[in-house]
Enzyme design. Structure first.
Site, PDB file in Angstrom:
ATOM      1  N   LYS A 172       1.340  11.429  -3.416  1.00 49.26           N
ATOM      2  CA  LYS A 172       1.343  10.411  -4.463  1.00 49.26           C
ATOM      3  C   LYS A 172       1.390  11.026  -5.867  1.00 49.26           C
ATOM      4  O   LYS A 172       1.399  10.299  -6.856  1.00 49.26           O
ATOM      5  CB  LYS A 172       0.121   9.500  -4.319  1.00 49.26           C
ATOM      6  CG  LYS A 172       0.158   8.664  -3.050  1.00 49.26           C
ATOM      7  CD  LYS A 172      -1.075   7.810  -2.896  1.00 49.26           C
ATOM      8  CE  LYS A 172      -1.037   7.017  -1.585  1.00 49.26           C
ATOM      9  NZ  LYS A 172      -2.273   6.247  -1.359  1.00 49.26           N
ATOM     10  N   CYS A 231      -8.223  -3.654  -5.432  1.00 50.44           N
ATOM     11  CA  CYS A 231      -6.985  -3.723  -4.664  1.00 50.44           C
ATOM     12  C   CYS A 231      -7.233  -3.344  -3.209  1.00 50.44           C
ATOM     13  O   CYS A 231      -8.377  -3.217  -2.767  1.00 50.44           O
ATOM     14  CB  CYS A 231      -5.868  -2.888  -5.286  1.00 50.44           C
ATOM     15  SG  CYS A 231      -4.236  -3.441  -4.700  1.00 50.44           S
ATOM     16  N   ASN A 234      -2.021   2.514 -10.847  1.00 51.78           N
ATOM     17  CA  ASN A 234      -2.528   1.725  -9.719  1.00 51.78           C
ATOM     18  C   ASN A 234      -2.410   0.246 -10.042  1.00 51.78           C
ATOM     19  O   ASN A 234      -1.948  -0.146 -11.122  1.00 51.78           O
ATOM     20  CB  ASN A 234      -3.982   2.116  -9.422  1.00 51.78           C
ATOM     21  CG  ASN A 234      -4.441   1.643  -8.051  1.00 51.78           C
ATOM     22  OD1 ASN A 234      -3.740   1.803  -7.059  1.00 51.78           O
ATOM     23  ND2 ASN A 234      -5.621   1.051  -7.981  1.00 51.78           N
ATOM     24  N   ASP A 288      -1.129   4.487  -6.639  1.00 53.38           N
ATOM     25  CA  ASP A 288       0.279   4.549  -6.263  1.00 53.38           C
ATOM     26  C   ASP A 288       0.960   5.778  -6.833  1.00 53.38           C
ATOM     27  O   ASP A 288       2.011   6.183  -6.332  1.00 53.38           O
ATOM     28  CB  ASP A 288       1.005   3.287  -6.743  1.00 53.38           C
ATOM     29  CG  ASP A 288       0.640   2.080  -5.903  1.00 53.38           C
ATOM     30  OD1 ASP A 288       1.421   1.739  -5.000  1.00 53.38           O
ATOM     31  OD2 ASP A 288      -0.430   1.489  -6.130  1.00 53.38           O
ATOM     32  N   GLY A 296       0.844  -1.188   0.000  1.00 52.46           N
ATOM     33  CA  GLY A 296       0.000   0.000   0.000  1.00 52.46           C
ATOM     34  C   GLY A 296       0.878   1.235   0.000  1.00 52.46           C
ATOM     35  O   GLY A 296       1.802   1.364   0.807  1.00 52.46           O
ATOM     36  N   ALA A 297       0.616   2.164  -0.929  1.00 50.95           N
ATOM     37  CA  ALA A 297       1.506   3.307  -1.129  1.00 50.95           C
ATOM     38  C   ALA A 297       1.688   4.139   0.138  1.00 50.95           C
ATOM     39  O   ALA A 297       2.801   4.578   0.454  1.00 50.95           O
ATOM     40  CB  ALA A 297       0.984   4.182  -2.270  1.00 50.95           C
ATOM     41  N   GLY A 298       0.611   4.385   0.875  1.00 49.45           N
ATOM     42  CA  GLY A 298       0.716   5.175   2.088  1.00 49.45           C
ATOM     43  C   GLY A 298       1.532   4.479   3.158  1.00 49.45           C
ATOM     44  O   GLY A 298       2.390   5.092   3.818  1.00 49.45           O
TER      45      GLY A 298
END
Length: 319
Positions: free
Chosen positions: A230, A125, A204, A194, A17-19
């Site tokens: 992002k 996702c 993404n 992302d 997960g990007a965060g």
């Protein structure tokens, strides 16, 4: 070493997960800096730049990672003394982690207003921020049920349905290829991302672009929830975001033999054109994809001269 373990956890997707990746990287830099016993500013900066390089190489597509590293490292690079560099590293890492977590809740508040009453939602996702948006709208009585995809080949959808179930949200679990079949039942689609490029395209998890196309065909709103870190500043200079290619074993399973002449292609992400994105919701507001350059310039504070400087600097990291 904490740094090496963190890099391995991000690369192997134990941290995903990007965060979460961004916050984990910021924390790793903070902890690594605290562990160093450097005697000079130059030695400290060298050690921290090496650490930044290790982290930035782990997941090339997730723009949140180099943006987080850039934010934390700016204080180190701009310091005049060793003590200033150490303090700046600690302060900026703490600030980034706090602001990142707070951004999720701000986005959820804004996004919930976009949900119609008794809404049926589709998501793809496992995005912490997209799930926060759904849960917030459900708490306000606006969500009837969710269609969540399986997300092959890593099956992140199982995490999503667990998180939604834990929050009391009714969920329908579907395979990725069933998205078009169920799209007529849906009121809107919401995903995380992302990366957001300068022209508003969204990078993404693989399969996102197909779902966005289905939503566009069915005239269903396709909404992206994205923290501002992002956004990908260097795409303004024409730099492309690399699409990570994952190991074949994720698709075939370990030890499975393929027929002669067969290779596996396993891109982790795809690119959704801005024409298929109706709204991008950030912690500073909701806007059309065409607004992306304004976010990069006015909120992230980049101008062309800094793009050029940062392009040279980050290429030390091999991005």
């Amino acid at each position: 070493m904490v740094l090496t373990k963190t890099a391995d956890d991000i690369s192997s997707m134990r941290v995903r997960g990007a965060g979460r990746i961004a916050r984990t990287a910021a924390l790793a830099l903070q902890e690594y800096g605290a562990s160093l016993e450097c005697k000079t500013l130059a030695a400290f900066v060298d050690e921290m730049q090496n650490a930044a390089e290790i982290l930035c190489k782990t997941r090339p597509t997730a723009v949140s990672l180099p943006n987080a590293v850039r934010y934390v490292m700016q204080g180190v690079r701009g310091a005049g003394t060793l003590e200033e560099a150490q303090q700046a590293l600690n302060d900026r890492a703490t600030t980034f982690i706090h602001d990142s977590q707070e951004a999720v809740q701000k986005i959820a508040d804004i996004a919930a207003r976009q949900f119609p009453d008794d809404a049926v939602i589709m998501t793809h996702c496992n995005s912490q921020v997209a799930i926060a948006c759904i849960v917030r709208a459900h708490e306000q009585g606006r969500v009837r049920e969710v269609y969540a995809t399986e997300v092959r080949p890593r099956n992140q959808g199982y995490i999503t349905i667990q998180m939604l179930s834990d929050a009391g949200v009714p969920v329908n679990f579907i395979v990725d290829s069933a998205a078009r079949s169920f799209m007529p039942k849906v009121d809107l689609v919401i995903t995380g991302t992302d990366a957001v490029t300068a022209n508003g395209a969204v990078v993404n998890k693989i399969g996102t672009s197909q779902i966005a196309l289905c939503a566009h065909e069915a005239r269903k709103p396709f909404i992206v929830a994205a923290e501002t870190y992002k956004f990908a500043p260097r795409t303004i200079l024409g730099e492309r975001i690399p699409i990570e290619e994952r190991p074949a074993e994720e698709v075939t399973g370990s030890g499975r033999q393929l027929p002669p002449g067969v290779t596996v292609k396993n891109p982790a992400f795809d690119v959704t054109p801005p024409a298929y994105v109706d709204l991008i919701i950030t912690e500073i507001g909701a806007f059309a994809p065409s607004y992306a350059p304004v976010v990069i310039r006015d909120h992230l504070g980049w101008d062309i001269s800094e793009f050029q400087k940062e392009y040279a600097f980050t290429h030390q990291y091999g991005e």
